[in-house]
Design a protein around this motif. Structure first.
Motif, mmCIF file in Angstrom:
data_model
loop_
_atom_site.group_PDB
_atom_site.id
_atom_site.type_symbol
_atom_site.label_atom_id
_atom_site.label_comp_id
_atom_site.label_asym_id
_atom_site.label_seq_id
_atom_site.Cartn_x
_atom_site.Cartn_y
_atom_site.Cartn_z
ATOM 1 N N PHE A 1 33.865 35.133 31.890
ATOM 2 C CA PHE A 1 34.236 34.129 32.883
ATOM 3 C C PHE A 1 35.741 34.107 33.156
ATOM 4 O O PHE A 1 36.175 33.656 34.213
ATOM 5 C CB PHE A 1 33.782 32.741 32.425
ATOM 6 C CG PHE A 1 32.328 32.663 32.058
ATOM 7 C CD1 PHE A 1 31.341 32.881 33.012
ATOM 8 C CD2 PHE A 1 31.942 32.386 30.758
ATOM 9 C CE1 PHE A 1 30.004 32.821 32.669
ATOM 10 C CE2 PHE A 1 30.601 32.321 30.417
ATOM 11 C CZ PHE A 1 29.635 32.533 31.371
ATOM 12 N N ASP A 2 36.558 34.588 32.192
ATOM 13 C CA ASP A 2 38.008 34.584 32.379
ATOM 14 C C ASP A 2 38.423 35.374 33.618
ATOM 15 O O ASP A 2 39.491 35.133 34.190
ATOM 16 C CB ASP A 2 38.706 35.184 31.152
ATOM 17 C CG ASP A 2 38.518 34.337 29.901
ATOM 18 O OD1 ASP A 2 37.831 33.300 29.972
ATOM 19 O OD2 ASP A 2 39.049 34.725 28.841
ATOM 20 N N ALA A 3 37.592 36.319 34.030
ATOM 21 C CA ALA A 3 37.937 37.175 35.171
ATOM 22 C C ALA A 3 38.006 36.402 36.484
ATOM 23 O O ALA A 3 38.643 36.853 37.443
ATOM 24 C CB ALA A 3 36.928 38.323 35.296
ATOM 25 N N TYR A 4 37.366 35.229 36.546
ATOM 26 C CA TYR A 4 37.416 34.447 37.783
ATOM 27 C C TYR A 4 38.847 34.074 38.148
ATOM 28 O O TYR A 4 39.218 34.050 39.322
ATOM 29 C CB TYR A 4 36.573 33.170 37.644
ATOM 30 C CG TYR A 4 35.085 33.408 37.679
ATOM 31 C CD1 TYR A 4 34.472 34.014 38.776
ATOM 32 C CD2 TYR A 4 34.280 33.010 36.611
ATOM 33 C CE1 TYR A 4 33.104 34.236 38.800
ATOM 34 C CE2 TYR A 4 32.905 33.226 36.630
ATOM 35 C CZ TYR A 4 32.329 33.837 37.731
ATOM 36 O OH TYR A 4 30.967 34.051 37.763
ATOM 37 N N GLN A 5 39.668 33.774 37.139
ATOM 38 C CA GLN A 5 41.031 33.330 37.419
ATOM 39 C C GLN A 5 41.906 34.462 37.936
ATOM 40 O O GLN A 5 42.823 34.231 38.734
ATOM 41 C CB GLN A 5 41.664 32.730 36.160
ATOM 42 C CG GLN A 5 43.067 32.166 36.427
ATOM 43 C CD GLN A 5 43.713 31.555 35.190
ATOM 44 O OE1 GLN A 5 43.170 31.626 34.088
ATOM 45 N NE2 GLN A 5 44.877 30.963 35.358
ATOM 46 N N THR A 6 41.643 35.687 37.496
ATOM 47 C CA THR A 6 42.535 36.797 37.867
ATOM 48 C C THR A 6 41.961 37.693 38.964
ATOM 49 O O THR A 6 42.632 38.621 39.400
ATOM 50 C CB THR A 6 42.833 37.662 36.629
ATOM 51 O OG1 THR A 6 41.607 38.240 36.138
ATOM 52 C CG2 THR A 6 43.468 36.831 35.528
ATOM 53 N N HIS A 7 40.736 37.428 39.403
ATOM 54 C CA HIS A 7 40.103 38.281 40.415
ATOM 55 C C HIS A 7 40.980 38.400 41.657
ATOM 56 O O HIS A 7 41.431 37.416 42.228
ATOM 57 C CB HIS A 7 38.745 37.703 40.806
ATOM 58 C CG HIS A 7 38.058 38.477 41.889
ATOM 59 N ND1 HIS A 7 37.664 39.795 41.740
ATOM 60 C CD2 HIS A 7 37.706 38.136 43.165
ATOM 61 C CE1 HIS A 7 37.093 40.214 42.842
ATOM 62 N NE2 HIS A 7 37.114 39.225 43.725
ATOM 63 N N GLY A 8 41.227 39.643 42.055
ATOM 64 C CA GLY A 8 42.029 39.895 43.244
ATOM 65 C C GLY A 8 43.528 39.847 43.015
ATOM 66 O O GLY A 8 44.304 40.132 43.939
ATOM 67 N N ARG A 9 43.954 39.497 41.790
ATOM 68 C CA ARG A 9 45.383 39.389 41.513
ATOM 69 C C ARG A 9 45.856 40.400 40.466
ATOM 70 O O ARG A 9 47.051 40.433 40.147
ATOM 71 C CB ARG A 9 45.736 37.976 41.040
ATOM 72 C CG ARG A 9 45.422 36.882 42.046
ATOM 73 C CD ARG A 9 46.049 35.564 41.623
ATOM 74 N NE ARG A 9 47.514 35.644 41.618
ATOM 75 C CZ ARG A 9 48.303 34.686 41.125
ATOM 76 N NH1 ARG A 9 47.766 33.601 40.578
ATOM 77 N NH2 ARG A 9 49.623 34.802 41.154
ATOM 78 N N VAL A 10 44.949 41.186 39.920
ATOM 79 C CA VAL A 10 45.324 42.162 38.898
ATOM 80 C C VAL A 10 44.916 43.559 39.347
ATOM 81 O O VAL A 10 44.064 43.732 40.219
ATOM 82 C CB VAL A 10 44.674 41.840 37.530
ATOM 83 C CG1 VAL A 10 45.221 40.534 36.987
ATOM 84 C CG2 VAL A 10 43.164 41.781 37.649
#
Length: 268
Positions: free
Chosen positions: A233-242
């Motif tokens: 679920f942590d990937a939701y915060q960084t999706h599209g920004r990493v």
């Protein structure tokens, strides 16, 4: 989460056995849950949803492993005073073929759901890693965890110049972690920042630190590789920004070593 995909009235434990699991591991103090699942498993054996032959085969597999690791000597621990038992355990545990099999399984478990090709592989690049130390608190469960090595140490096996910025406490202090990360990236002239999070969905401190770090790396034009050491679920915060997301979803040595190998070019 265990209920996802199940129909109303279906129980995760019995359904796992029906699907082919050999062993159920419960983290609960609810004895009623265990009793209800036992009754459901017995009913499944009776009505044919769980074939008795399948159940017996699972039981035999478990018994073989217990015999191999001398677990019949004592229900809790082997008789360490028995030299023959000790020798048998030493001959059976951590065999080279077992290590190789575990490593191959771990490599197959690593996933790379995002990769724009700008940061990976890390070979030849200056890298800073930020993430939990070997002793940390799981934000989801509150449990303390101790592991053999950090993800940064696994990266250092491929490049000993990788610099680590570790949580200074059991849980990260957002301000301190952010500043230490920026300082490390600036001092080393890092080409890539590898950001490890663990159950950040349940950690406001991690979420705040990640937000500040991503803003700073965007300003510095340093690509970020997000390594998921816990739930995805942590990937939701960084999706599209990493630049890339690598799902390791475990902080044990065999998994972090497999994840580090992927960052340095191994297939995922």
């Amino acid at each position: 989460g265990a209920q996802i995909g199940l129909e109303e009235g279906q129980r995760p434990g019995p359904q796992a056995l029906i699907a082919g699991a050999d062993l159920l591991l419960y983290v609960t103090a609810d004895t009623g849950l265990l009793e209800d699942d036992i009754l459901e498993i017995e009913a499944a054996l009776t009505d044919g949803r769980l074939a008795p032959a399948t159940f017996e085969a699972s039981t035999r597999r478990l018994l073989r492993y217990k015999q191999r690791y001398c677990l019949f000597e004592d229900p809790t621990r082997p008789n360490v005073g028995d030299a023959q038992v000790v020798a048998q355990i030493e001959a059976s545990v951590q065999r080279p073929q077992d290590r190789a099999l575990s490593a191959s399984h771990a490599a197959l478990a690593i996933a790379v759901p995002e990769d724009d090709g700008l940061a990976l592989p890390l070979t030849g690049k200056k890298v800073v890693y930020v993430g939990p130390d070997t002793l940390f608190q799981d934000a989801g469960s509150g449990w303390l965890n101790i592991v053999d090595q950090t993800f940064g140490q696994a990266l250092q096996k491929h490049d000993d110049t990788v610099q680590e910025v570790l949580w200074p406490t059991l849980i990260p202090l957002a301000g301190a972690l952010f500043q230490d990360t920026v300082d490390a990236v600036t001092t080393t002239g890092a080409d890539v920042l590898v950001l490890g999070t663990l159950q950040a969905r349940w950690s406001l401190a991690q979420q705040q630190a990640v937000a500040w770090i991503l803003d700073a790396m965007e300003d510095a034009d340093v690509p970020v590789v997000h390594v998921l050491l816990g739930a995805p679920f942590d990937a939701y915060q960084t999706h599209g920004r990493v630049s890339a997301v690598v799902a390791v979803m475990n902080s044990r040595s065999v998994m972090v070593e497999a994840g580090a190998a992927v960052l340095y070019g191994a297939d995922a």
